[in-house]
Design a protein around this motif. Sequence first.
Motif, PDB file in Angstrom:
ATOM      1  N   GLY A 112       1.079 -32.731 -15.087  1.00  0.00           N
ATOM      2  CA  GLY A 112       2.157 -31.814 -15.426  1.00  0.00           C
ATOM      3  C   GLY A 112       2.105 -30.481 -14.711  1.00  0.00           C
ATOM      4  N   ARG A 113       1.271 -30.358 -13.646  1.00  0.00           N
ATOM      5  CA  ARG A 113       1.165 -29.105 -12.916  1.00  0.00           C
ATOM      6  C   ARG A 113       2.037 -29.153 -11.662  1.00  0.00           C
ATOM      7  NH1 ARG A 113      -4.554 -29.467 -14.174  1.00  0.00           N
ATOM      8  NH2 ARG A 113      -5.024 -30.091 -12.032  1.00  0.00           N
ATOM      9  N   VAL A 114       2.900 -28.163 -11.510  1.00  0.00           N
ATOM     10  CA  VAL A 114       3.815 -28.074 -10.370  1.00  0.00           C
ATOM     11  C   VAL A 114       3.633 -26.705  -9.734  1.00  0.00           C
ATOM     12  CG1 VAL A 114       6.222 -28.145  -9.627  1.00  0.00           C
ATOM     13  CG2 VAL A 114       5.455 -29.620 -11.505  1.00  0.00           C
ATOM     14  N   THR A 115       3.315 -26.680  -8.428  1.00  0.00           N
ATOM     15  CA  THR A 115       3.074 -25.407  -7.753  1.00  0.00           C
ATOM     16  C   THR A 115       3.940 -25.286  -6.498  1.00  0.00           C
ATOM     17  OG1 THR A 115       1.304 -26.239  -6.309  1.00  0.00           O
ATOM     18  CG2 THR A 115       0.670 -25.479  -8.523  1.00  0.00           C
ATOM     19  N   PRO A 116       4.293 -24.061  -6.110  1.00  0.00           N
ATOM     20  CA  PRO A 116       5.050 -23.856  -4.866  1.00  0.00           C
ATOM     21  C   PRO A 116       4.309 -24.379  -3.638  1.00  0.00           C
ATOM     22  CG  PRO A 116       5.115 -21.886  -6.225  1.00  0.00           C
ATOM     23  CD  PRO A 116       4.119 -22.805  -6.861  1.00  0.00           C
ATOM     24  N   GLN A 117       2.984 -24.243  -3.624  1.00  0.00           N
ATOM     25  CA  GLN A 117       2.199 -24.713  -2.485  1.00  0.00           C
ATOM     26  C   GLN A 117       2.326 -26.228  -2.319  1.00  0.00           C
ATOM     27  OE1 GLN A 117      -1.975 -23.801  -2.694  1.00  0.00           O
ATOM     28  NE2 GLN A 117      -2.418 -24.613  -0.663  1.00  0.00           N
ATOM     29  N   ALA A 118       2.303 -26.961  -3.431  1.00  0.00           N
ATOM     30  CA  ALA A 118       2.447 -28.412  -3.358  1.00  0.00           C
ATOM     31  C   ALA A 118       3.820 -28.790  -2.818  1.00  0.00           C
ATOM     32  CB  ALA A 118       2.227 -29.024  -4.741  1.00  0.00           C
ATOM     33  N   ARG A 119       4.830 -28.073  -3.241  1.00  0.00           N
ATOM     34  CA  ARG A 119       6.190 -28.340  -2.754  1.00  0.00           C
ATOM     35  C   ARG A 119       6.273 -28.113  -1.247  1.00  0.00           C
ATOM     36  NH1 ARG A 119      11.226 -25.880  -1.916  1.00  0.00           N
ATOM     37  NH2 ARG A 119      12.993 -27.032  -2.793  1.00  0.00           N
ATOM     38  N   THR A 120       5.693 -27.028  -0.774  1.00  0.00           N
ATOM     39  CA  THR A 120       5.698 -26.730   0.658  1.00  0.00           C
ATOM     40  C   THR A 120       4.995 -27.825   1.446  1.00  0.00           C
ATOM     41  OG1 THR A 120       5.754 -24.344   0.244  1.00  0.00           O
ATOM     42  CG2 THR A 120       4.975 -25.057   2.401  1.00  0.00           C
ATOM     43  N   THR A 121       3.861 -28.293   0.931  1.00  0.00           N
ATOM     44  CA  THR A 121       3.113 -29.365   1.598  1.00  0.00           C
ATOM     45  C   THR A 121       3.930 -30.639   1.674  1.00  0.00           C
ATOM     46  OG1 THR A 121       0.997 -28.444   0.862  1.00  0.00           O
ATOM     47  CG2 THR A 121       1.021 -30.771   1.491  1.00  0.00           C
ATOM     48  N   LEU A 122       4.548 -31.020   0.586  1.00  0.00           N
ATOM     49  CA  LEU A 122       5.368 -32.228   0.554  1.00  0.00           C
ATOM     50  C   LEU A 122       6.486 -32.167   1.590  1.00  0.00           C
ATOM     51  CD1 LEU A 122       6.553 -34.848  -0.703  1.00  0.00           C
ATOM     52  CD2 LEU A 122       7.700 -33.381  -2.379  1.00  0.00           C
ATOM     53  N   LEU A 123       7.218 -31.074   1.623  1.00  0.00           N
ATOM     54  CA  LEU A 123       8.358 -30.964   2.536  1.00  0.00           C
ATOM     55  C   LEU A 123       7.908 -30.903   3.991  1.00  0.00           C
ATOM     56  CD1 LEU A 123      10.652 -28.540   0.507  1.00  0.00           C
ATOM     57  CD2 LEU A 123      10.779 -31.041   0.666  1.00  0.00           C
ATOM     58  N   ALA A 124       6.742 -30.319   4.249  1.00  0.00           N
ATOM     59  CA  ALA A 124       6.216 -30.297   5.612  1.00  0.00           C
ATOM     60  C   ALA A 124       5.843 -31.702   6.074  1.00  0.00           C
ATOM     61  CB  ALA A 124       5.001 -29.375   5.684  1.00  0.00           C
ATOM     62  N   ILE A 125       5.241 -32.482   5.201  1.00  0.00           N
ATOM     63  CA  ILE A 125       4.896 -33.866   5.539  1.00  0.00           C
ATOM     64  C   ILE A 125       6.160 -34.672   5.820  1.00  0.00           C
ATOM     65  CG2 ILE A 125       3.928 -36.009   4.606  1.00  0.00           C
ATOM     66  CD1 ILE A 125       1.897 -34.233   3.081  1.00  0.00           C
ATOM     67  N   ALA A 126       7.172 -34.494   4.984  1.00  0.00           N
ATOM     68  CA  ALA A 126       8.439 -35.189   5.193  1.00  0.00           C
ATOM     69  C   ALA A 126       9.080 -34.783   6.512  1.00  0.00           C
ATOM     70  CB  ALA A 126       9.389 -34.899   4.033  1.00  0.00           C
ATOM     71  N   GLY A 127       8.984 -33.485   6.863  1.00  0.00           N
ATOM     72  CA  GLY A 127       9.548 -33.009   8.121  1.00  0.00           C
ATOM     73  C   GLY A 127       8.883 -33.644   9.323  1.00  0.00           C
ATOM     74  N   GLU A 128       7.584 -33.864   9.245  1.00  0.00           N
ATOM     75  CA  GLU A 128       6.891 -34.522  10.353  1.00  0.00           C
ATOM     76  C   GLU A 128       7.303 -35.980  10.485  1.00  0.00           C
ATOM     77  OE1 GLU A 128       2.775 -33.897  10.992  1.00  0.00           O
ATOM     78  OE2 GLU A 128       2.806 -31.826  10.288  1.00  0.00           O
ATOM     79  N   LEU A 129       7.556 -36.650   9.373  1.00  0.00           N
ATOM     80  CA  LEU A 129       8.055 -38.024   9.450  1.00  0.00           C
ATOM     81  C   LEU A 129       9.424 -38.054  10.135  1.00  0.00           C
ATOM     82  CD1 LEU A 129       7.066 -39.332   5.898  1.00  0.00           C
ATOM     83  CD2 LEU A 129       6.090 -40.073   8.081  1.00  0.00           C
ATOM     84  N   ALA A 130      10.257 -37.082   9.827  1.00  0.00           N
ATOM     85  CA  ALA A 130      11.573 -37.008  10.468  1.00  0.00           C
ATOM     86  C   ALA A 130      11.424 -36.772  11.964  1.00  0.00           C
ATOM     87  CB  ALA A 130      12.400 -35.899   9.828  1.00  0.00           C
ATOM     88  N   SER A 131      10.464 -35.937  12.359  1.00  0.00           N
ATOM     89  CA  SER A 131      10.263 -35.661  13.784  1.00  0.00           C
ATOM     90  C   SER A 131       9.765 -36.886  14.531  1.00  0.00           C
ATOM     91  CB  SER A 131       9.282 -34.497  13.954  1.00  0.00           C
ATOM     92  OG  SER A 131       7.961 -34.882  13.619  1.00  0.00           O
ATOM     93  N   ARG A 132       9.161 -37.842  13.816  1.00  0.00           N
ATOM     94  CA  ARG A 132       8.684 -39.079  14.429  1.00  0.00           C
ATOM     95  C   ARG A 132       9.767 -40.155  14.467  1.00  0.00           C
ATOM     96  NH1 ARG A 132       3.814 -40.456  10.740  1.00  0.00           N
ATOM     97  NH2 ARG A 132       4.030 -42.457  11.820  1.00  0.00           N
ATOM     98  N   GLY A 133      10.943 -39.866  13.941  1.00  0.00           N
ATOM     99  CA  GLY A 133      12.042 -40.814  14.049  1.00  0.00           C
ATOM    100  C   GLY A 133      12.557 -41.379  12.752  1.00  0.00           C
ATOM    101  N   ALA A 134      12.030 -40.924  11.619  1.00  0.00           N
ATOM    102  CA  ALA A 134      12.539 -41.424  10.338  1.00  0.00           C
ATOM    103  C   ALA A 134      13.959 -40.915  10.115  1.00  0.00           C
ATOM    104  CB  ALA A 134      11.631 -40.984   9.199  1.00  0.00           C
ATOM    105  N   GLY A 135      14.890 -41.839   9.890  1.00  0.00           N
ATOM    106  CA  GLY A 135      16.261 -41.444   9.606  1.00  0.00           C
ATOM    107  C   GLY A 135      16.468 -41.048   8.161  1.00  0.00           C
ATOM    108  N   ALA A 136      15.464 -41.301   7.330  1.00  0.00           N
ATOM    109  CA  ALA A 136      15.496 -40.957   5.913  1.00  0.00           C
ATOM    110  C   ALA A 136      14.066 -41.000   5.412  1.00  0.00           C
ATOM    111  CB  ALA A 136      16.359 -41.935   5.125  1.00  0.00           C
ATOM    112  N   VAL A 137      13.850 -40.444   4.226  1.00  0.00           N
ATOM    113  CA  VAL A 137      12.549 -40.580   3.578  1.00  0.00           C
ATOM    114  C   VAL A 137      12.746 -41.225   2.214  1.00  0.00           C
ATOM    115  CG1 VAL A 137      11.370 -38.705   4.765  1.00  0.00           C
ATOM    116  CG2 VAL A 137      12.651 -38.210   2.686  1.00  0.00           C
TER     117      VAL A 137
END
Length: 238
Positions: free
Chosen positions: A168-193
């Motif tokens: 049940g713990r939600v932090t801004p740092q975790a959110r930033t990490t998640l979105l950065a990982i998703a952004g790298e997948l997009a840069s590798r060619g993912a059309g969606a996540v």
Amino acid sequence: MKLIGMIGGMSWESSALYYRLLNQAAHRRLGGHHNARSVLYTLDFDGINRMAAEGRWDEVGAVLADAARRLESAGADFVLITAVSGHAVAAAVEAAMRVPLLHLADPLGEALRAQGITTVGLLGTRYTMEMDFFTDRLRDRFGLEVLVPPPDQRSALHSIIIEELTLGRVTPQARTTLLAIAGELASRGAGAVAVACTELPILAELDAYAVPAFDVVQLHVEAALERALTESSAAPGG
């Protein structure tokens, strides 16, 4: 309306999310004071989490199969596993019942195919990203190319999910990490996540991602409600 059986407790946070989304969807669809007919069997996540971490997946399968049989005995017309990682033992659950299991990957595959997306990035626990139960189903049934983050990012995301979100713990740092990982997948060619973890929608809204994001839980819930409302009795394994 058919009775929806849910194997829950992996974690209880994800089960609560499933329960809320399912009943909200039923209300939107039917109006009035309607909600979905369901029965929830809640497991104790601590033991299951320990078995999974130690690679004792046969034992995890036995626990979930027992829960599935109990749901069938309670009158469930079909069953959902309310956790993505739990689908690692989907075959054991299906074999334990005569009623169908609605597999979580199938509504996602159908949604991606309908939008013409051929390459998808996968976000979830280490089990979901590294084992083949989810990626193989998307590849074999829907012809999708599935990209996963590199090992260090998989470890970081898994830690966020297990050590923070399931508690049940939600932090801004975790959110930033998640979105950065998703952004790298997009840069590798993912059309969606594919947001393939019941806890991740707690962390970031879908429009925060760099590419279209598909909430596998929401798709699973909508498919379950559709089946509950429209399908006649399905054959085992359907």
